[in-house]
Motif scaffolding. Sequence first.
Motif, PDB file in Angstrom:
ATOM      1  N   ILE A 221       0.836  -1.200   0.000  1.00 10.89           N
ATOM      2  CA  ILE A 221       0.000   0.000   0.000  1.00 10.89           C
ATOM      3  C   ILE A 221       0.867   1.246   0.000  1.00 10.89           C
ATOM      4  O   ILE A 221       0.591   2.216  -0.699  1.00 10.89           O
ATOM      5  N   PHE A 222       1.973   1.186   0.775  1.00 10.45           N
ATOM      6  CA  PHE A 222       2.851   2.354   0.789  1.00 10.45           C
ATOM      7  C   PHE A 222       3.378   2.650  -0.613  1.00 10.45           C
ATOM      8  O   PHE A 222       3.362   3.794  -1.064  1.00 10.45           O
ATOM      9  N   LEU A 223       3.823   1.603  -1.303  1.00  7.51           N
ATOM     10  CA  LEU A 223       4.371   1.817  -2.642  1.00  7.51           C
ATOM     11  C   LEU A 223       3.300   2.332  -3.597  1.00  7.51           C
ATOM     12  O   LEU A 223       3.547   3.244  -4.395  1.00  7.51           O
ATOM     13  N   MET A 224       2.100   1.743  -3.500  1.00  3.72           N
ATOM     14  CA  MET A 224       1.024   2.193  -4.405  1.00  3.72           C
ATOM     15  C   MET A 224       0.649   3.633  -4.098  1.00  3.72           C
ATOM     16  O   MET A 224       0.444   4.443  -5.003  1.00  3.72           O
ATOM     17  N   ASN A 225       0.593   3.972  -2.782  1.00  2.50           N
ATOM     18  CA  ASN A 225       0.300   5.358  -2.403  1.00  2.50           C
ATOM     19  C   ASN A 225       1.394   6.300  -2.912  1.00  2.50           C
ATOM     20  O   ASN A 225       1.114   7.417  -3.326  1.00  2.50           O
ATOM     21  N   ALA A 226       2.642   5.795  -2.850  1.00  2.00           N
ATOM     22  CA  ALA A 226       3.771   6.652  -3.208  1.00  2.00           C
ATOM     23  C   ALA A 226       3.730   7.053  -4.673  1.00  2.00           C
ATOM     24  O   ALA A 226       4.378   8.030  -5.068  1.00  2.00           O
TER      25      ALA A 226
ATOM     26  N   HIS B 107       1.596  15.132   2.010  1.00  2.00           N
ATOM     27  CA  HIS B 107       1.174  13.844   1.458  1.00  2.00           C
ATOM     28  C   HIS B 107       2.134  12.713   1.819  1.00  2.00           C
ATOM     29  O   HIS B 107       1.724  11.559   1.862  1.00  2.00           O
ATOM     30  N   ILE B 108       3.400  13.057   2.070  1.00  2.00           N
ATOM     31  CA  ILE B 108       4.336  12.032   2.540  1.00  2.00           C
ATOM     32  C   ILE B 108       3.767  11.393   3.794  1.00  2.00           C
ATOM     33  O   ILE B 108       3.786  10.179   3.977  1.00  2.00           O
ATOM     34  N   LEU B 109       3.243  12.246   4.682  1.00  6.23           N
ATOM     35  CA  LEU B 109       2.632  11.755   5.920  1.00  6.23           C
ATOM     36  C   LEU B 109       1.408  10.904   5.609  1.00  6.23           C
ATOM     37  O   LEU B 109       1.235   9.808   6.151  1.00  6.23           O
ATOM     38  N   ILE B 110       0.552  11.413   4.713  1.00  3.25           N
ATOM     39  CA  ILE B 110      -0.715  10.729   4.418  1.00  3.25           C
ATOM     40  C   ILE B 110      -0.461   9.326   3.870  1.00  3.25           C
ATOM     41  O   ILE B 110      -1.068   8.351   4.340  1.00  3.25           O
ATOM     42  N   ILE B 111       0.446   9.226   2.905  1.00  3.06           N
ATOM     43  CA  ILE B 111       0.611   7.914   2.256  1.00  3.06           C
ATOM     44  C   ILE B 111       1.175   6.894   3.237  1.00  3.06           C
ATOM     45  O   ILE B 111       0.767   5.741   3.248  1.00  3.06           O
ATOM     46  N   THR B 112       2.094   7.362   4.114  1.00  4.37           N
ATOM     47  CA  THR B 112       2.647   6.441   5.111  1.00  4.37           C
ATOM     48  C   THR B 112       1.583   6.070   6.132  1.00  4.37           C
ATOM     49  O   THR B 112       1.401   4.904   6.488  1.00  4.37           O
TER      50      THR B 112
END
Lengths: 272, 156
Positions: free
Chosen positions: A100-105, A246-251
Amino acid sequence: MASNAIEYINHHLTFWNSDPSPARGFWSLHVDTFSVSLVLAFVFAGIFAMVARRASLENPGKLQLFVESIIELVDTQVKEIFHAKSKVIAPLALTIFCWIFLMNAMDMLPVDLLPNIAQWIGHSFFGLEAHHVYFRSVPTADVNATFAMSLSVFLCIIGFSIKAKGLGGWFKELLTAPFHTHHPVGAIILAPLNFIFQLVELVAKPISLSLRLFGNLYAGELIFILIALLPWGAQWVLGAPWAIFHILIITLQAFVFMMLTIVYLSLAVEAH
Amino acid sequence: MEFNVTLLGQAITFAILVWFTMKFVWPPLTNMMEERAKRIADGLAAAERGKQDLEAAEKRVADEVRKAKQQAMEIIASAEKRATQIVDEAKDNASTEGARIVADAKGQIDQEVMRAKEALREHVAQLAVVGAEKILRKEIDAAKHADLLSSIKAEF
């Protein structure tokens, strides 16, 4: 401008569907979601399997230490929340978090980067009209991706429940909790009520899991698209803070999905 | 919100990915990390044990040194005692020997004195006899002493 903007937004929010006709049914595929998530799955599996294969006990490299810190993070959460024995849950949690982290990234890539590359390839190699090539780069902004995971977790919840309590025990719990009585007539009256409660509770889990992730990432993507509509000199004013935020959000969203999965599965094996 | 076969595809990818992680990623890495944690714990325990051993050895060394010092003191004390004893003995011996030598010498001296006295006495007697002879030779007159001689003769 306004019609252009609407067109731009709509174009960015359209999937690359394997069936371009409007009357497409269930058997059509979002090629972009599927391929991007597949590539990221390979990235995750490749890096982690390589590190696992070359793992050195005495002299770990930087990448190995990074991977170990992620595993440590997941392992601590699983050990703190999930008290039963299970070989599945920790790898499941790790996979959820990383994938999920990678997909969010993918949201951190410039909004036009992958769509423009796709358009260029489609136009130059396949002779397609550039405007009809669609590409959405964030798989988690697609309900299919988020629901695929949350429904898998949902199946795991049911599977864990049945394994821990037995099929009969699970059904009994569906009918006798949360409201419990020893009076036989009372139990019969409460059974449907309990069942409805349990059903709502059960169904709410995958829906809330997937919609939370989808909503966050869809909104994030949409805001990036809106920022991309600003004059290029002004884009950084909003783009930079939003990207940093967004760095915060995706993590966080990856972490929340993982944590809730662990919590739901630990609730599934514990007796009410 | 358009659901289609992508959902199925994603679910299959997800399932395979979880299986892969379960098989090839999680167990080797966690085993390795546990092994490392165990090794670190063992190392710390060994260090602790070594420290204790060192302390014990140091204590034993101090004990040994103390004992050796005590022994040395005892040896020195006894040696001093023995030395004084030897000196005393030597003194005693020397004094008795000296006394004996002095006594011997005295005896010899006395003897010599006696011998000298004896010799002197003999000498004196001879001198007296010689003197007497000389006097007698001068004094004696056969005529004068005929009576006396005859009386002596008579006595024989």
